[in-house]
Enzyme design. Sequence first.
Site, PDB file in Angstrom:
ATOM      1  N   GLU A  48       5.785  -3.293   0.877  1.00 35.91           N
ATOM      2  CA  GLU A  48       5.714  -3.010  -0.570  1.00 35.91           C
ATOM      3  C   GLU A  48       4.930  -1.720  -0.713  1.00 35.91           C
ATOM      4  OE1 GLU A  48       7.137  -4.722  -2.926  1.00 35.91           O
ATOM      5  OE2 GLU A  48       7.644  -6.614  -1.941  1.00 35.91           O
ATOM      6  N   GLY A  70       2.868   2.244   5.364  1.00 37.80           N
ATOM      7  CA  GLY A  70       4.101   1.582   5.790  1.00 37.80           C
ATOM      8  C   GLY A  70       4.765   2.273   6.976  1.00 37.80           C
ATOM      9  N   GLY A  74       0.841  -1.199   0.000  1.00 38.28           N
ATOM     10  CA  GLY A  74       0.000   0.000   0.000  1.00 38.28           C
ATOM     11  C   GLY A  74       0.872   1.243   0.000  1.00 38.28           C
ATOM     12  N   SER A  75       0.309   2.319   0.502  1.00 40.18           N
ATOM     13  CA  SER A  75       1.007   3.603   0.440  1.00 40.18           C
ATOM     14  C   SER A  75       2.170   3.665   1.440  1.00 40.18           C
ATOM     15  CB  SER A  75       0.013   4.718   0.764  1.00 40.18           C
ATOM     16  OG  SER A  75      -0.541   4.485   2.041  1.00 40.18           O
TER      17      SER A  75
HETATM   18  P1  NAD Z   1      -3.463   2.328   1.283  1.00 40.36           P
HETATM   19  O1  NAD Z   1      -2.155   2.502   1.949  1.00 40.36           O
HETATM   20  O2  NAD Z   1      -4.497   3.350   1.462  1.00 40.36           O
HETATM   21  O3  NAD Z   1      -4.115   0.932   1.743  1.00 40.36           O
HETATM   22  C1  NAD Z   1      -3.463  -0.302   1.549  1.00 40.36           C
HETATM   23  C2  NAD Z   1      -3.950  -1.312   2.572  1.00 40.36           C
HETATM   24  O4  NAD Z   1      -3.428  -0.963   3.853  1.00 40.36           O
HETATM   25  C3  NAD Z   1      -5.465  -1.375   2.742  1.00 40.36           C
HETATM   26  O5  NAD Z   1      -5.846  -2.712   2.898  1.00 40.36           O
HETATM   27  C4  NAD Z   1      -5.706  -0.582   4.008  1.00 40.36           C
HETATM   28  O6  NAD Z   1      -6.877  -0.925   4.693  1.00 40.36           O
HETATM   29  C5  NAD Z   1      -4.479  -0.951   4.823  1.00 40.36           C
HETATM   30  N1  NAD Z   1      -4.057   0.005   5.851  1.00 40.36           N
HETATM   31  C6  NAD Z   1      -4.004   1.347   5.756  1.00 40.36           C
HETATM   32  N2  NAD Z   1      -3.483   1.878   6.881  1.00 40.36           N
HETATM   33  C7  NAD Z   1      -3.200   0.848   7.702  1.00 40.36           C
HETATM   34  C8  NAD Z   1      -2.645   0.747   9.012  1.00 40.36           C
HETATM   35  N3  NAD Z   1      -2.277   1.821   9.688  1.00 40.36           N
HETATM   36  N4  NAD Z   1      -2.476  -0.495   9.558  1.00 40.36           N
HETATM   37  C9  NAD Z   1      -2.824  -1.593   8.855  1.00 40.36           C
HETATM   38  N5  NAD Z   1      -3.373  -1.564   7.627  1.00 40.36           N
HETATM   39  C10 NAD Z   1      -3.553  -0.352   7.049  1.00 40.36           C
HETATM   40  O7  NAD Z   1      -3.143   2.114  -0.298  1.00 40.36           O
HETATM   41  P2  NAD Z   1      -4.137   2.035  -1.552  1.00 40.36           P
HETATM   42  O8  NAD Z   1      -4.691   3.386  -1.837  1.00 40.36           O
HETATM   43  O9  NAD Z   1      -5.078   0.888  -1.408  1.00 40.36           O
HETATM   44  O10 NAD Z   1      -3.115   1.617  -2.721  1.00 40.36           O
HETATM   45  C11 NAD Z   1      -2.315   2.498  -3.420  1.00 40.36           C
HETATM   46  C12 NAD Z   1      -0.902   2.540  -2.851  1.00 40.36           C
HETATM   47  O11 NAD Z   1      -0.332   1.234  -2.795  1.00 40.36           O
HETATM   48  C13 NAD Z   1       0.052   3.332  -3.733  1.00 40.36           C
HETATM   49  O12 NAD Z   1       0.890   4.103  -2.908  1.00 40.36           O
HETATM   50  C14 NAD Z   1       0.841   2.256  -4.468  1.00 40.36           C
HETATM   51  O13 NAD Z   1       2.090   2.676  -4.944  1.00 40.36           O
HETATM   52  C15 NAD Z   1       0.945   1.218  -3.412  1.00 40.36           C
HETATM   53  N6  NAD Z   1       1.220  -0.105  -3.986  1.00 40.36           N
HETATM   54  C16 NAD Z   1       2.475  -0.629  -3.832  1.00 40.36           C
HETATM   55  C17 NAD Z   1       2.777  -1.848  -4.402  1.00 40.36           C
HETATM   56  C18 NAD Z   1       4.155  -2.436  -4.284  1.00 40.36           C
HETATM   57  O14 NAD Z   1       4.308  -3.624  -4.529  1.00 40.36           O
HETATM   58  N7  NAD Z   1       5.170  -1.672  -3.913  1.00 40.36           N
HETATM   59  C19 NAD Z   1       1.788  -2.566  -5.100  1.00 40.36           C
HETATM   60  C20 NAD Z   1       0.517  -2.004  -5.215  1.00 40.36           C
HETATM   61  C21 NAD Z   1       0.248  -0.778  -4.644  1.00 40.36           C
END
Ligand code: NAD
EC number: 1.2.1.3
Length: 503
Positions: free
Chosen positions: A257, A240, A235-236
């Site tokens: 990731e 992380g 995720g974002s």
């Molecule tokens: P996001 O960070 O909003 O959410 C991702 C996941 O994390 C969701 O399931 C969310 O519920 C969970 N989450 C959020 N905050 C959390 C916390 N504090 N504790 C535990 N879980 C939590 O991301 P998004 O908008 O769904 O996706 C887009 C982002 O993901 C972009 O930044 C993109 O670059 C990244 N991404 C990275 C990869 C990679 O392999 N590097 C792959 C796909 C997407």
Amino acid sequence: MTIAQETAELLTSLGVSKESFTGGDLPAKSPITGEKIADVRSVSPAEAGRIIEQADAAFRAWRLVPAPRRGELVRLLGEELRAHKAELGRLVSIEAGKIPSEGLGEVQEMIDICDFAVGLSRQLYGLTIATERPGHRMMETWHPLGVVGVISAFNFPVAVWSWNAALALVCGNAIVWKPSEKTPLTALACNAILKRAMARFGDAPEGLAQLLIGDRAVGEALVDHPKVALVSATGSTRMGRDVGPRLAKRFARAILELGGNNAGIVCPSADLDMALRAIAFGAMGTAGQRCTTLRRLFVHESIYDALVQRLRKAYESVSVGNPLTTNALVGPLIDEAAFRGMEKAIERARAEGGKVTGGSRIDTGDAAAFYVRPALVEMPDQTGPVTEETFAPILYVMKYSDFDEVLAKHNAVGAGLSSSIFTLDMREAERFLSADGSDCGIANVNIGTSGAEIGGAFGGEKETGGGRESGSDAWKAYMRRATNTVNYSKALPLAQGVSFDID
Ligand code: NAD
């Protein structure tokens, strides 16, 4: 037939029970029209705890099953995915807004990683290591680790789970998956497909593969649970920054990731036809919503005008629209927040001197759907929004004259996921791949930044989190390494010549 009706039919044909997607508290939407297509039941953090305990019990049995036999379960999962590729791919398009070939491509990636993991189930090798002591043998063995938590993002709603699940299962672990709250339906479908593979397998322990539908709070419950040995979180970078320290606090393993701010360099000798196609797919494909999307482009001044003119034409003419009813190459953004983020970044770029082509919203008649013409932004320098990831189709283009300077600029952002160079000059290509070249986890020559194959380890450095998933030796993060020394002599020599003789 409405999208909601088609979704219900697809879910039913994939084996998801009607109760799982009706009458729940979490509305599932399709970005294609913005309409609600189901109501899913989410779990509470307390329920999540109980589910994790079940997974832990399943792990204790699964770790004793021989690895090649564990591979059989993943082989069956691959078979089920092959049989249901069309339905699952369509559901990915409905829920994440991907064009059909990308929806199907994501399922193909799941099949590929299953094949990889089946082979891996007979190759979880350890080393035999030279020992300094006579009559001794030293070796490494790899053991199952525990419960593996998977947190995934909306933009790869099924593939990221499979990268983790296929490896974790052959490595002898149980899995607990917290999918994005924006894509719960594809998660329900994957779970049903895996359950069918488990039924065919016969004796997989109950609770081996679990699903936690819910928002960030449920993700936090997974991250904080002491029985979860590893969390692979996609995720974002913002996510992380929260998840990483929480895991570190209890000494759990993390595979992070996170976001990317991927760049390409187009050199004077580049094959411009090839570069143009790679840039177009990398920057506009998936509506700019891939972690590996091309976001920054450095073009040598000698070819800048020629390339940018062709790019502008491509940006003005690329088809944008409903991926279910048209042949458009660019589908919708996931939601309004994504569109507002894009608007804001473009506004900031303009204030920094950016010259913008595209970027405006396209009206499809659905007030809650957000389609945009991808934006090409010519920037005087790498400033403001160029240094950050905006999860939308914006490509910032900048001119360069000196190779050393452009390499330094390429690396001068927080993220370090994917990168590419377009050149026919082997000195430039090799330099880009060398120790003082691209600082990313992925560095390509004459192909774009996105569209990685499963055979390589996938992930990035710096603010991308440093994790690796998928191919190569990424499996090692999912296992416990034990170093074993066996003494078959009649003496007890100590290492490093230490003596400790008691009477
Ligand atoms: P996001 O960070 O909003 O959410 C991702 C996941 O994390 C969701 O399931 C969310 O519920 C969970 N989450 C959020 N905050 C959390 C916390 N504090 N504790 C535990 N879980 C939590 O991301 P998004 O908008 O769904 O996706 C887009 C982002 O993901 C972009 O930044 C993109 O670059 C990244 N991404 C990275 C990869 C990679 O392999 N590097 C792959 C796909 C997407």
